[in-house]
Design a protein around this motif. Structure first.
Motif, PDB file in Angstrom:
ATOM      1  N   ILE A 164       0.876  -1.161   0.000  1.00  0.00           N
ATOM      2  CA  ILE A 164       0.000   0.000   0.000  1.00  0.00           C
ATOM      3  C   ILE A 164       0.912   1.208   0.000  1.00  0.00           C
ATOM      4  N   GLY A 165       0.997   1.884  -1.129  1.00  0.00           N
ATOM      5  CA  GLY A 165       1.919   3.013  -1.259  1.00  0.00           C
ATOM      6  C   GLY A 165       3.342   2.553  -1.070  1.00  0.00           C
ATOM      7  N   ASP A 166       4.039   3.144  -0.106  1.00  0.00           N
ATOM      8  CA  ASP A 166       5.436   2.785   0.138  1.00  0.00           C
ATOM      9  C   ASP A 166       5.589   1.730   1.234  1.00  0.00           C
ATOM     10  N   ALA A 167       4.489   1.119   1.666  1.00  0.00           N
ATOM     11  CA  ALA A 167       4.539   0.146   2.755  1.00  0.00           C
ATOM     12  C   ALA A 167       4.344  -1.282   2.248  1.00  0.00           C
ATOM     13  N   ARG A 168       5.110  -2.191   2.853  1.00  0.00           N
ATOM     14  CA  ARG A 168       4.920  -3.623   2.631  1.00  0.00           C
ATOM     15  C   ARG A 168       4.312  -4.171   3.908  1.00  0.00           C
ATOM     16  N   ILE A 169       3.213  -4.885   3.791  1.00  0.00           N
ATOM     17  CA  ILE A 169       2.507  -5.413   4.954  1.00  0.00           C
ATOM     18  C   ILE A 169       2.343  -6.919   4.774  1.00  0.00           C
ATOM     19  N   LEU A 170       2.721  -7.665   5.794  1.00  0.00           N
ATOM     20  CA  LEU A 170       2.558  -9.108   5.785  1.00  0.00           C
ATOM     21  C   LEU A 170       1.648  -9.476   6.948  1.00  0.00           C
ATOM     22  N   VAL A 171       0.559 -10.179   6.651  1.00  0.00           N
ATOM     23  CA  VAL A 171      -0.413 -10.583   7.673  1.00  0.00           C
ATOM     24  C   VAL A 171      -0.446 -12.103   7.718  1.00  0.00           C
ATOM     25  N   ALA A 172      -0.257 -12.655   8.910  1.00  0.00           N
ATOM     26  CA  ALA A 172      -0.300 -14.105   9.095  1.00  0.00           C
ATOM     27  C   ALA A 172      -1.243 -14.417  10.256  1.00  0.00           C
ATOM     28  N   VAL A 173      -2.165 -15.339  10.019  1.00  0.00           N
ATOM     29  CA  VAL A 173      -3.114 -15.769  11.050  1.00  0.00           C
ATOM     30  C   VAL A 173      -2.692 -17.159  11.506  1.00  0.00           C
ATOM     31  N   GLN A 174      -2.360 -17.285  12.793  1.00  0.00           N
ATOM     32  CA  GLN A 174      -1.951 -18.572  13.354  1.00  0.00           C
ATOM     33  C   GLN A 174      -3.169 -19.472  13.531  1.00  0.00           C
ATOM     34  N   SER A 175      -2.961 -20.758  13.654  1.00  0.00           N
ATOM     35  CA  SER A 175      -4.075 -21.692  13.858  1.00  0.00           C
ATOM     36  C   SER A 175      -4.803 -21.411  15.171  1.00  0.00           C
ATOM     37  N   SER A 176      -4.121 -20.747  16.118  1.00  0.00           N
ATOM     38  CA  SER A 176      -4.750 -20.376  17.392  1.00  0.00           C
ATOM     39  C   SER A 176      -5.691 -19.186  17.239  1.00  0.00           C
ATOM     40  N   GLY A 177      -5.616 -18.507  16.089  1.00  0.00           N
ATOM     41  CA  GLY A 177      -6.427 -17.318  15.866  1.00  0.00           C
ATOM     42  C   GLY A 177      -5.652 -16.031  16.077  1.00  0.00           C
ATOM     43  N   ASP A 178      -4.441 -16.129  16.647  1.00  0.00           N
ATOM     44  CA  ASP A 178      -3.596 -14.944  16.823  1.00  0.00           C
ATOM     45  C   ASP A 178      -3.175 -14.417  15.456  1.00  0.00           C
ATOM     46  N   VAL A 179      -3.064 -13.096  15.343  1.00  0.00           N
ATOM     47  CA  VAL A 179      -2.696 -12.461  14.086  1.00  0.00           C
ATOM     48  C   VAL A 179      -1.379 -11.727  14.253  1.00  0.00           C
ATOM     49  N   ARG A 180      -0.479 -11.912  13.295  1.00  0.00           N
ATOM     50  CA  ARG A 180       0.795 -11.185  13.281  1.00  0.00           C
ATOM     51  C   ARG A 180       0.789 -10.280  12.056  1.00  0.00           C
ATOM     52  N   VAL A 181       1.087  -8.998  12.276  1.00  0.00           N
ATOM     53  CA  VAL A 181       1.138  -8.023  11.196  1.00  0.00           C
ATOM     54  C   VAL A 181       2.510  -7.366  11.213  1.00  0.00           C
ATOM     55  N   ASP A 182       3.258  -7.490  10.118  1.00  0.00           N
ATOM     56  CA  ASP A 182       4.557  -6.843   9.961  1.00  0.00           C
ATOM     57  C   ASP A 182       4.414  -5.742   8.923  1.00  0.00           C
ATOM     58  N   VAL A 183       4.885  -4.538   9.263  1.00  0.00           N
ATOM     59  CA  VAL A 183       4.814  -3.395   8.347  1.00  0.00           C
ATOM     60  C   VAL A 183       6.211  -2.853   8.145  1.00  0.00           C
ATOM     61  N   GLU A 184       6.595  -2.677   6.888  1.00  0.00           N
ATOM     62  CA  GLU A 184       7.899  -2.104   6.553  1.00  0.00           C
ATOM     63  C   GLU A 184       7.665  -0.926   5.625  1.00  0.00           C
ATOM     64  N   ARG A 185       8.031   0.271   6.065  1.00  0.00           N
ATOM     65  CA  ARG A 185       7.879   1.472   5.240  1.00  0.00           C
ATOM     66  C   ARG A 185       9.116   1.658   4.373  1.00  0.00           C
ATOM     67  N   GLY A 186       8.955   2.307   3.225  1.00  0.00           N
ATOM     68  CA  GLY A 186      10.072   2.578   2.333  1.00  0.00           C
ATOM     69  C   GLY A 186      10.526   1.364   1.564  1.00  0.00           C
ATOM     70  N   PHE A 187       9.713   0.328   1.533  1.00  0.00           N
ATOM     71  CA  PHE A 187      10.084  -0.931   0.875  1.00  0.00           C
ATOM     72  C   PHE A 187      10.192  -0.762  -0.641  1.00  0.00           C
ATOM     73  N   HIS A 188       9.241  -0.022  -1.234  1.00  0.00           N
ATOM     74  CA  HIS A 188       9.199   0.134  -2.690  1.00  0.00           C
ATOM     75  C   HIS A 188       9.532   1.543  -3.154  1.00  0.00           C
TER      76      HIS A 188
END
Length: 64
Positions: free
Chosen positions: A30-54
């Motif tokens: 999204i724009g200059d950000a790279r976002i990775l979303v992972a949903v664990q089998s437990s239902g926990d969500v991990r979101v990694d955001v890196e700005r300036g990626f592109h």
């Protein structure tokens, strides 16, 4: 709303790109950000955001 199907990739111009990598993992640009979303089998969500990626970072990012 009726389910009309599933998509695994959406690209809008050069600023939005969403792609499903696996059953519980999505990659987004999204724009200059790279976002990775992972949903664990437990239902926990991990979101990694890196700005300036592109492109240079425009604006301000805060963690509030």
């Amino acid at each position: 709303m009726k389910n009309e199907g599933v998509f695994d990739e959406l690209v809008v111009d050069h600023w939005l790109h969403i792609e499903q990598l696996g059953e519980r993992e999505w990659w987004m640009r999204i724009g200059d950000a790279r976002i990775l979303v992972a949903v664990q089998s437990s239902g926990d969500v991990r979101v990694d955001v890196e700005r300036g990626f592109h492109a240079p970072i425009y604006g301000i990012t805060t963690d509030e």
